[in-house]
Design a protein around this motif. Structure first.
Motif, PDB file in Angstrom:
ATOM      1  N   ILE A 332     -40.490  -3.180  -2.192  1.00  0.00           N
ATOM      2  CA  ILE A 332     -39.448  -2.225  -1.809  1.00  0.00           C
ATOM      3  C   ILE A 332     -39.028  -1.397  -3.008  1.00  0.00           C
ATOM      4  O   ILE A 332     -38.912  -0.163  -2.941  1.00  0.00           O
ATOM      5  CB  ILE A 332     -38.236  -2.976  -1.209  1.00  0.00           C
ATOM      6  CG1 ILE A 332     -38.607  -3.601   0.139  1.00  0.00           C
ATOM      7  CG2 ILE A 332     -37.044  -2.032  -1.040  1.00  0.00           C
ATOM      8  CD1 ILE A 332     -37.542  -4.529   0.697  1.00  0.00           C
ATOM      9  N   SER A 333     -38.815  -2.055  -4.137  1.00  0.00           N
ATOM     10  CA  SER A 333     -38.369  -1.363  -5.339  1.00  0.00           C
ATOM     11  C   SER A 333     -39.395  -0.348  -5.816  1.00  0.00           C
ATOM     12  O   SER A 333     -39.049   0.779  -6.188  1.00  0.00           O
ATOM     13  CB  SER A 333     -38.095  -2.387  -6.449  1.00  0.00           C
ATOM     14  OG  SER A 333     -37.772  -1.743  -7.669  1.00  0.00           O
ATOM     15  N   LYS A 334     -40.668  -0.734  -5.792  1.00  0.00           N
ATOM     16  CA  LYS A 334     -41.711   0.148  -6.307  1.00  0.00           C
ATOM     17  C   LYS A 334     -41.903   1.378  -5.421  1.00  0.00           C
ATOM     18  O   LYS A 334     -41.933   2.509  -5.908  1.00  0.00           O
ATOM     19  CB  LYS A 334     -43.028  -0.617  -6.422  1.00  0.00           C
ATOM     20  CG  LYS A 334     -44.168   0.223  -7.012  1.00  0.00           C
ATOM     21  CD  LYS A 334     -45.392  -0.614  -7.261  1.00  0.00           C
ATOM     22  CE  LYS A 334     -46.469   0.233  -7.937  1.00  0.00           C
ATOM     23  NZ  LYS A 334     -46.030   0.772  -9.249  1.00  0.00           N
ATOM     24  N   ILE A 335     -42.012   1.172  -4.116  1.00  0.00           N
ATOM     25  CA  ILE A 335     -42.311   2.301  -3.240  1.00  0.00           C
ATOM     26  C   ILE A 335     -41.112   3.237  -3.115  1.00  0.00           C
ATOM     27  O   ILE A 335     -41.268   4.468  -3.067  1.00  0.00           O
ATOM     28  CB  ILE A 335     -42.768   1.807  -1.855  1.00  0.00           C
ATOM     29  CG1 ILE A 335     -44.113   1.084  -1.978  1.00  0.00           C
ATOM     30  CG2 ILE A 335     -42.886   2.964  -0.878  1.00  0.00           C
ATOM     31  CD1 ILE A 335     -44.729   0.683  -0.665  1.00  0.00           C
ATOM     32  N   PRO A 343     -28.980  -4.222 -11.146  1.00  0.00           N
ATOM     33  CA  PRO A 343     -28.821  -5.637 -10.779  1.00  0.00           C
ATOM     34  C   PRO A 343     -29.467  -5.982  -9.440  1.00  0.00           C
ATOM     35  O   PRO A 343     -29.952  -7.084  -9.240  1.00  0.00           O
ATOM     36  CB  PRO A 343     -27.306  -5.822 -10.740  1.00  0.00           C
ATOM     37  CG  PRO A 343     -26.786  -4.765 -11.649  1.00  0.00           C
ATOM     38  CD  PRO A 343     -27.713  -3.602 -11.511  1.00  0.00           C
ATOM     39  N   ALA A 344     -29.445  -5.035  -8.506  1.00  0.00           N
ATOM     40  CA  ALA A 344     -29.986  -5.323  -7.168  1.00  0.00           C
ATOM     41  C   ALA A 344     -31.498  -5.601  -7.208  1.00  0.00           C
ATOM     42  O   ALA A 344     -32.033  -6.231  -6.311  1.00  0.00           O
ATOM     43  CB  ALA A 344     -29.725  -4.158  -6.232  1.00  0.00           C
ATOM     44  N   TRP A 345     -32.170  -5.142  -8.261  1.00  0.00           N
ATOM     45  CA  TRP A 345     -33.625  -5.240  -8.294  1.00  0.00           C
ATOM     46  C   TRP A 345     -34.108  -6.039  -9.493  1.00  0.00           C
ATOM     47  O   TRP A 345     -35.271  -6.018  -9.833  1.00  0.00           O
ATOM     48  CB  TRP A 345     -34.230  -3.842  -8.291  1.00  0.00           C
ATOM     49  CG  TRP A 345     -33.677  -3.049  -7.175  1.00  0.00           C
ATOM     50  CD1 TRP A 345     -32.769  -2.050  -7.254  1.00  0.00           C
ATOM     51  CD2 TRP A 345     -33.936  -3.242  -5.800  1.00  0.00           C
ATOM     52  NE1 TRP A 345     -32.433  -1.603  -6.009  1.00  0.00           N
ATOM     53  CE2 TRP A 345     -33.154  -2.309  -5.091  1.00  0.00           C
ATOM     54  CE3 TRP A 345     -34.766  -4.099  -5.083  1.00  0.00           C
ATOM     55  CZ2 TRP A 345     -33.160  -2.226  -3.712  1.00  0.00           C
ATOM     56  CZ3 TRP A 345     -34.774  -4.005  -3.718  1.00  0.00           C
ATOM     57  CH2 TRP A 345     -33.974  -3.077  -3.045  1.00  0.00           C
ATOM     58  N   ASP A 346     -33.189  -6.712 -10.186  1.00  0.00           N
ATOM     59  CA  ASP A 346     -33.586  -7.491 -11.358  1.00  0.00           C
ATOM     60  C   ASP A 346     -34.221  -8.787 -10.899  1.00  0.00           C
ATOM     61  O   ASP A 346     -33.531  -9.714 -10.476  1.00  0.00           O
ATOM     62  CB  ASP A 346     -32.347  -7.775 -12.226  1.00  0.00           C
ATOM     63  CG  ASP A 346     -32.714  -8.514 -13.507  1.00  0.00           C
ATOM     64  OD1 ASP A 346     -31.799  -8.976 -14.179  1.00  0.00           O
ATOM     65  OD2 ASP A 346     -33.926  -8.615 -13.796  1.00  0.00           O
ATOM     66  N   LEU A 347     -35.531  -8.853 -10.990  1.00  0.00           N
ATOM     67  CA  LEU A 347     -36.256 -10.048 -10.562  1.00  0.00           C
ATOM     68  C   LEU A 347     -36.533 -10.976 -11.735  1.00  0.00           C
ATOM     69  O   LEU A 347     -37.254 -11.924 -11.595  1.00  0.00           O
ATOM     70  CB  LEU A 347     -37.559  -9.641  -9.883  1.00  0.00           C
ATOM     71  CG  LEU A 347     -37.399  -8.843  -8.585  1.00  0.00           C
ATOM     72  CD1 LEU A 347     -38.754  -8.452  -8.055  1.00  0.00           C
ATOM     73  CD2 LEU A 347     -36.650  -9.632  -7.560  1.00  0.00           C
TER      74      LEU A 347
END
Length: 347
Positions: A332-335, A343-347
């Motif tokens: 989701i983050s990449k596309i 913070p929402a996408w910090d894996l």
């Protein structure tokens, strides 16, 4: 493309905490096991007199007498909210059972005794994959989803529309059909399913909403089955256009749209999904935070899908993912080109 029935995964305490926070976990009657106590069944025929995959089930009088008020109370809470007074003019007049898929659904028909208007809702066996699918649909799609859960009982509202297989079979060749709009909506639906890794979008697993507009007719394709959310290890399972039952509408799309138009509609869908992701960033962060820590697919599915996505995108971004939740969040983050440092996408 899908050789075996999906493994059913339990709803974890962490996911239940998320559901409680967002008011999905409710104290509705746990009726799924009791609904399985039917004593007989006959094939359900649609209004045209054709048999379907559903069975209309019958219960002993005492069992049905116990079930009826519990089912109407569930319908009241689903439609009116917690603590609402239960109307006395609602009647459960039919219960259908689907011995297919992973959720083994019961379809409950509720009728208003004053005007004979009927509505439906579904009682299913709760499964973590399906709940993640419902939540991602609610957050990232243009559609709102109403459902409740308690124990192993999952309650879902009915999603109205023309079943996809019926639409492909009976509507595509109708005079006056706006083929460009159908092609546009199917293109956007295919992209939306792929971005959030919702698989198995065969024609029986979506509906088409048809809405008359002031000049033309508008269409929207909506998923109705979420069992295959982030589960399969083959990337092509997440492309709706690759399923045989969708070949007719896929051919239509390539006949009436050129590559420039397809790219435009794909870009539109990505922009809209990115906007929704930012608006609901807190909720999405919480959901993916739970999802990426849980096992919702066999590890070899995760490894194979990570490899295929790396090949597809020409990167090495997915190789380190250990769970389907990590894969989903990174995809989701990449596309959608979301900032991975947020913070929402910090894996």
């Amino acid at each position: 493309m899908i050789a075996r029935r999906k493994i059913r995964y339990p709803v974890s305490p962490a996911l239940r905490q998320y559901l409680y926070h967002f008011q999905r976990q409710r104290d509705v009657p746990k009726v799924y096991n009791d609904l399985c106590r039917f004593s007989g069944a006959v094939p359900y025929e649609n209004p045209r007199g054709l048999e379907t995959l559903w069975l209309t089930v019958m219960y002993p009088p005492q069992v049905f007498a116990e079930l009826r008020p519990r089912l109407t109370s569930i319908y009241t809470e689903l439609k009116l909210g917690q603590g609402s007074r239960q109307p006395e003019h609602l009647l459960v007049d039919r219960i259908d059972y689907g011995d297919f898929g992973n959720s083994k659904p019961f379809r409950i028909r509720v009728t208003n005794l004053f005007n004979d208007n009927s509505d439906y809702f579904y009682v299913k066996h709760a499964d973590a994959s399906r709940i993640y699918g419902l939540e991602l649909e609610h957050i990232l799609s243009p559609n709102r989803i109403s459902y409740l859960i308690n124990g192993n009982t999952l309650i879902e509202e009915h999603i109205a529309g023309v079943p996809g297989d019926m639409f492909v079979r009976e509507y595509l060749e109708r005079p006056g059909l706006n083929k460009v709009r159908i092609a546009k909506e199917f293109t956007k639906f295919n992209e939306r399913s792929f971005i959030r890794l919702l698989g198995d979008m065969r024609s029986v697993n979506y509906v088409v909403e048809i809405t008359p507009d002031f000049e033309e007719v508008q269409y929207r394709v909506r998923a109705i089955d979420f069992d295959q959310q982030s589960y399969e290890g083959k990337a092509r399972v997440y492309h709706a256009f690759r399923f045989r039952s969708n070949r007719a509408v896929t051919r239509l799309a390539f006949d009436v749209l050129n590559r420039t138009s397809i790219d435009q509609y794909v870009a539109e869908e990505r922009a809209q999904m990115a906007r929704r992701a930012r608006v609901e960033s807190g909720r999405l962060r919480a959901l993916l935070g739970v999802m990426r820590r849980e096992e919702i697919a066999p590890h070899f599915h995760v490894a194979n899908l990570a490899m295929e996505l790396d090949i597809m995108h020409g990167t090495h971004d997915f190789a380190s993912c250990q769970t389907m939740g990590e894969l989903t969040a990174r995809h989701i983050s990449k596309i959608l080109e979301l900032d991975p440092n947020e913070p929402a996408w910090d894996l």
